[in-house]
Motif scaffolding. Sequence first.
Motif, PDB file in Angstrom:
ATOM      1  N   MET A   1       6.289 -25.006  28.874  1.00 34.71           N
ATOM      2  CA  MET A   1       5.085 -24.252  28.520  1.00 34.71           C
ATOM      3  C   MET A   1       4.059 -24.390  29.635  1.00 34.71           C
ATOM      4  N   GLU A   2       3.409 -23.299  29.987  1.00 34.15           N
ATOM      5  CA  GLU A   2       2.419 -23.335  31.067  1.00 34.15           C
ATOM      6  C   GLU A   2       1.174 -24.113  30.642  1.00 34.15           C
ATOM      7  N   LYS A   3       0.684 -24.942  31.547  1.00 34.03           N
ATOM      8  CA  LYS A   3      -0.531 -25.698  31.263  1.00 34.03           C
ATOM      9  C   LYS A   3      -1.731 -24.758  31.125  1.00 34.03           C
ATOM     10  N   PHE A   4      -2.666 -25.142  30.284  1.00 35.06           N
ATOM     11  CA  PHE A   4      -3.894 -24.375  30.120  1.00 35.06           C
ATOM     12  C   PHE A   4      -5.066 -25.311  30.378  1.00 35.06           C
ATOM     13  N   THR A   5      -5.817 -25.046  31.428  1.00 36.42           N
ATOM     14  CA  THR A   5      -7.017 -25.828  31.699  1.00 36.42           C
ATOM     15  C   THR A   5      -8.251 -24.919  31.651  1.00 36.42           C
ATOM     16  N   HIS A   7      -9.214 -20.557  32.069  1.00 35.66           N
ATOM     17  CA  HIS A   7      -8.743 -19.189  32.286  1.00 35.66           C
ATOM     18  C   HIS A   7      -9.931 -18.251  32.392  1.00 35.66           C
ATOM     19  N   GLU A  92       3.457 -12.472  25.905  1.00 34.87           N
ATOM     20  CA  GLU A  92       4.273 -11.728  26.856  1.00 34.87           C
ATOM     21  C   GLU A  92       3.534 -10.496  27.390  1.00 34.87           C
ATOM     22  N   ARG A  96      -3.807 -14.644  27.235  1.00 37.92           N
ATOM     23  CA  ARG A  96      -3.810 -16.104  27.253  1.00 37.92           C
ATOM     24  C   ARG A  96      -4.779 -16.671  26.234  1.00 37.92           C
ATOM     25  N   GLY A 115       1.423 -21.960  24.097  1.00 37.79           N
ATOM     26  CA  GLY A 115       0.415 -21.963  25.153  1.00 37.79           C
ATOM     27  C   GLY A 115      -0.597 -20.842  25.074  1.00 37.79           C
ATOM     28  N   GLY A 173       0.623 -28.822  29.045  1.00 36.19           N
ATOM     29  CA  GLY A 173       1.750 -27.897  28.965  1.00 36.19           C
ATOM     30  C   GLY A 173       2.915 -28.425  28.151  1.00 36.19           C
ATOM     31  N   ASP A 175       5.083 -28.431  24.737  1.00 32.34           N
ATOM     32  CA  ASP A 175       5.412 -27.820  23.452  1.00 32.34           C
ATOM     33  C   ASP A 175       6.095 -28.864  22.570  1.00 32.34           C
TER      34      ASP A 175
END
Length: 203
Positions: A1-5, A7, A92, A96, A115, A173, A175
């Motif tokens: 899963m992509e990290k989220f800090t 956006h 998809e 975000r 994410g 990130g 899951d």
Amino acid sequence: MEKFTKHVGKCVPLLEANIDTDQIVPKKFLLSISRSGFSKALFYDWRFDKTGAPNPEFVLNKPRYDGATILIAGSNFGCGSSREHAPWALLEYGFRVIVAPSFADIFYNNCFKIGLLPVVLDERKTSLIIKNAENQDDYSLAVDLIEKSVFDELSFRENFEIDDFRRYSLLNGLDDIDLTLMKQEKISKYEKNTSNFIEKPTY
């Protein structure tokens, strides 16, 4: 899963309240358990007419909102059935962050697993964002998960609440599978110890 800090993205307003998961992804598209391939199904009955042509009146089809990655929605977003395909399709498609006054519980929980960040702001604050998005081309928001804040280049800035564990998982990130694998050593040790107490069948 992509990290989220943090956006920063263009906003698109979808004003209706009580948008359910069947409106997000109609049931006729629930033909796969894979997380991919659902972006075209997103809001299908609103995005396309009966011939399959794009509906120019639907907000996601308006050129000014091309490339939007932050959805501003009405209250009780994601209500209805518990289908995981709804957040899959949103992610998809390119979103975000979803900002709304409230979310359905199951949808809210499912977002964190992939994410996608759901941000709860009250109706007054959400209305201010919607007004800015409608009146200003390429209106963008910054969503900072470290600081737990939402702000723009004008004068809007608000903090939001998020559970510490969910925040930790998004920042790193992680899951559900990743979190389980972090305890792999303990799991293996437990399985080894448990196997010693299991009687082996005799034939």
